[in-house]
Design an enzyme around this catalytic site. Structure first.
Site, PDB file in Angstrom:
ATOM      1  N   ASP A   1     -25.222   0.758  43.159  1.00  0.00           N
ATOM      2  CA  ASP A   1     -24.751   1.613  42.077  1.00  0.00           C
ATOM      3  C   ASP A   1     -25.979   2.320  41.518  1.00  0.00           C
ATOM      4  O   ASP A   1     -26.968   1.675  41.173  1.00  0.00           O
ATOM      5  CB  ASP A   1     -24.082   0.758  40.991  1.00  0.00           C
ATOM      6  CG  ASP A   1     -23.488   1.611  39.897  1.00  0.00           C
ATOM      7  OD1 ASP A   1     -22.314   1.971  40.025  1.00  0.00           O
ATOM      8  OD2 ASP A   1     -24.212   1.924  38.930  1.00  0.00           O
TER       9      ASP A   1
ATOM     10  N   ASN B   1     -26.546  14.453  36.313  1.00  0.00           N
ATOM     11  CA  ASN B   1     -25.536  15.517  36.238  1.00  0.00           C
ATOM     12  C   ASN B   1     -25.628  16.270  34.911  1.00  0.00           C
ATOM     13  O   ASN B   1     -25.560  17.499  34.885  1.00  0.00           O
ATOM     14  CB  ASN B   1     -24.132  14.927  36.386  1.00  0.00           C
ATOM     15  CG  ASN B   1     -23.695  14.824  37.819  1.00  0.00           C
ATOM     16  OD1 ASN B   1     -24.225  15.483  38.690  1.00  0.00           O
ATOM     17  ND2 ASN B   1     -22.728  13.972  38.068  1.00  0.00           N
TER      18      ASN B   1
ATOM     19  N   HIS C   1     -24.357  19.551  38.334  1.00  0.00           N
ATOM     20  CA  HIS C   1     -23.637  18.848  39.395  1.00  0.00           C
ATOM     21  C   HIS C   1     -24.254  19.061  40.773  1.00  0.00           C
ATOM     22  O   HIS C   1     -24.166  18.177  41.635  1.00  0.00           O
ATOM     23  CB  HIS C   1     -22.160  19.235  39.393  1.00  0.00           C
ATOM     24  CG  HIS C   1     -21.428  18.686  38.214  1.00  0.00           C
ATOM     25  ND1 HIS C   1     -21.111  17.360  38.098  1.00  0.00           N
ATOM     26  CD2 HIS C   1     -21.001  19.290  37.082  1.00  0.00           C
ATOM     27  CE1 HIS C   1     -20.494  17.154  36.946  1.00  0.00           C
ATOM     28  NE2 HIS C   1     -20.418  18.306  36.301  1.00  0.00           N
TER      29      HIS C   1
ATOM     30  N   ASP D   1     -25.066  16.115  43.261  1.00  0.00           N
ATOM     31  CA  ASP D   1     -24.632  16.091  44.667  1.00  0.00           C
ATOM     32  C   ASP D   1     -25.824  15.850  45.593  1.00  0.00           C
ATOM     33  O   ASP D   1     -25.703  15.141  46.596  1.00  0.00           O
ATOM     34  CB  ASP D   1     -23.942  17.399  45.045  1.00  0.00           C
ATOM     35  CG  ASP D   1     -22.550  17.532  44.441  1.00  0.00           C
ATOM     36  OD1 ASP D   1     -22.051  16.548  43.852  1.00  0.00           O
ATOM     37  OD2 ASP D   1     -21.969  18.629  44.570  1.00  0.00           O
TER      38      ASP D   1
ATOM     39  N   ASP E   1     -20.884   7.143  41.969  1.00  0.00           N
ATOM     40  CA  ASP E   1     -22.247   6.799  42.369  1.00  0.00           C
ATOM     41  C   ASP E   1     -22.324   5.389  42.960  1.00  0.00           C
ATOM     42  O   ASP E   1     -23.357   4.749  42.915  1.00  0.00           O
ATOM     43  CB  ASP E   1     -23.204   6.937  41.188  1.00  0.00           C
ATOM     44  CG  ASP E   1     -22.890   5.967  40.061  1.00  0.00           C
ATOM     45  OD1 ASP E   1     -21.790   5.382  40.044  1.00  0.00           O
ATOM     46  OD2 ASP E   1     -23.753   5.785  39.175  1.00  0.00           O
TER      47      ASP E   1
END
Length: 137
Positions: A63, A71, A76, A80, A106
Site C-alpha cells: 500500500d 494526486n 492525477h 498515474d 494504491d
C-alpha cells in the site's frame, strides 16, 4: 455460392464475432486498465494456486503511503506515473517467480513461489523507495 450455405454461414460468422468480443471483454475486465496487471479476482485465483503448490510461498500486500498527497499536490497524471512505476517495479521484482496485481487505488499484491536473493524484501524495499520522475520532477 449456394444461398443455403450463405444463409447458414452468416449466423455462424456473427456468433464467432460475438464470442471474440466477449472473450476480449472478459480478458480486459480481469486486467487493470492503467497498469495491465491482474485485478483482485485474477490475482486471488492465481495466488491460491501458488500457495497450494509451493510450501515456501509468500504473499505480500503493498500500500503506497501518502499517495493521496501526490494526486492532490502534483495532479492525477503524477499519481498515474507513481502507480505505473510501482506496477513495473513490482512486476520486475516478482519476475517469473509469481504474480503481481493491482487490487485497487494504491494497493498492490504479489504472490511468490518463494523469496530468493533476487526477490528478497531488501530488494523490494530498494526498488519501491526510488523516486518516480514526472515532467522533470
Amino acid at each position: 455460392m449456394d444461398t443455403h450455405v450463405l444463409a447458414a454461414a452468416l449466423p455462424a460468422l456473427g456468433w464467432a464475432a460475438h464470442t471474440s468480443l466477449l472473450t476480449h471483454r472478459l480478458t480486459t475486465a480481469r486486467r487493470d486498465p492503467l497498469t495491465g496487471l491482474h485485478t483482485r479476482d485474477g490475482f486471488t485465483t492465481r495466488a491460491d494456486r501458488i500457495t497450494r503448490r509451493h510450501p515456501d510461498a509468500a504473499v505480500l500486500l503493498v500500500d503506497l503511503d501518502d499517495f493521496k498527497a501526490v494526486n492532490d499536490t502534483h495532479g492525477h497524471a503524477a499519481g498515474d506515473a507513481v502507480i505505473t512505476a510501482t506496477a513495473h517495479r513490482l512486476t520486475r521484482w516478482t519476475g517469473a517467480h509469481g504474480i503481481t496485481a493491482r487490487l485497487g487505488g494504491d494497493e498492490f499484491a504479489t504472490a511468490l513461489t518463494s523469496l530468493t536473493p533476487t526477490t528478497g524484501l531488501a530488494a523490494l524495499r530498494e526498488a519501491l523507495h526510488r523516486p518516480v520522475a514526472h515532467h522533470g520532477r
